[in-house]
Design an enzyme around this catalytic site. Sequence first.
Site, PDB file in Angstrom:
ATOM      1  N   LYS A 120     -14.916  35.051  27.073  1.00 19.06           N
ATOM      2  CA  LYS A 120     -14.181  35.814  26.056  1.00 19.06           C
ATOM      3  C   LYS A 120     -12.673  35.793  26.344  1.00 19.06           C
ATOM      4  O   LYS A 120     -11.851  35.572  25.459  1.00 19.06           O
ATOM      5  CB  LYS A 120     -14.676  37.264  26.029  1.00 19.06           C
ATOM      6  CG  LYS A 120     -14.128  38.058  24.875  1.00 19.06           C
ATOM      7  CD  LYS A 120     -14.084  39.535  25.145  1.00 19.06           C
ATOM      8  CE  LYS A 120     -12.651  39.978  25.241  1.00 19.06           C
ATOM      9  NZ  LYS A 120     -12.445  41.297  25.734  1.00 19.06           N
ATOM     10  N   ASP A 138     -15.865  40.864  21.535  1.00 19.51           N
ATOM     11  CA  ASP A 138     -16.126  42.040  22.378  1.00 19.51           C
ATOM     12  C   ASP A 138     -17.016  42.992  21.579  1.00 19.51           C
ATOM     13  O   ASP A 138     -17.534  42.629  20.519  1.00 19.51           O
ATOM     14  CB  ASP A 138     -14.813  42.711  22.810  1.00 19.51           C
ATOM     15  CG  ASP A 138     -13.970  43.125  21.610  1.00 19.51           C
ATOM     16  OD1 ASP A 138     -14.465  43.057  20.469  1.00 19.51           O
ATOM     17  OD2 ASP A 138     -12.821  43.526  21.822  1.00 19.51           O
TER      18      ASP A 138
END
Length: 211
Positions: A120, A138
């Site tokens: 991420k 997220d």
Amino acid sequence: MLKRDIPYFAETLNKMFPDAKTELVYNNEFQLLIAILMSAQATDKQVNKINRNFFEFLKTPQDWINLWVEEIIMFIDSVSFFNNKSKNIYKTCEILINKYESKIPRTIEQLTELPWVWIKTAKVFLAVIEDAPYIGVDTHVHRVLNRLWLVKTKSPNETDKKISKWFTKENHGMLHNTLVLFWRYHCVARKPKCSTCPFLEKCNYKEKNLD
Ligand code: SF4
């Protein structure tokens, strides 16, 4: 998600936030990486507040390496996980100096070899720095995409896997940045602004806020 929905989704967000960019403050790509590392489990506002105390004079990996880890801890001790973050920032700087001549690598594989850089993190960095067709998924992005008609997934990881092939340079626009602004200021966790939402008709969320 249908293929034809991708440009519609990206274009609609671009119209909502035409000047979208990250709210993290930084002066160069190294500082952007540090700011993203610092922002794990912290808000951009908290990170900016802390970083402005030292970004003026800590601009390169070498600047950080010239400090003791204990000094780094003192700079960032008001952010969550500051001990781990300090040690990993220090290790990251060592690797950047020794392996990449103090530059930041530009592939997900290379970035995720750096300490504390997850997929991420790498995607957020590449999306912000060169508008690469990635989205940093997220919990917030996962929440919004599930509220909409776009995915039905159980975790951010599953969402990331599902959407990772959807976007290209052509259809992506500024999607990472616009999506962050969308969950942060429009489709907020409590009391989303449904009555003014361009996705109202298509959205699957059952507890819309129409006040
Ligand atoms: Fe979010 Fe409401 Fe828009 Fe659905 S209609 S995406 S819940 S703001």
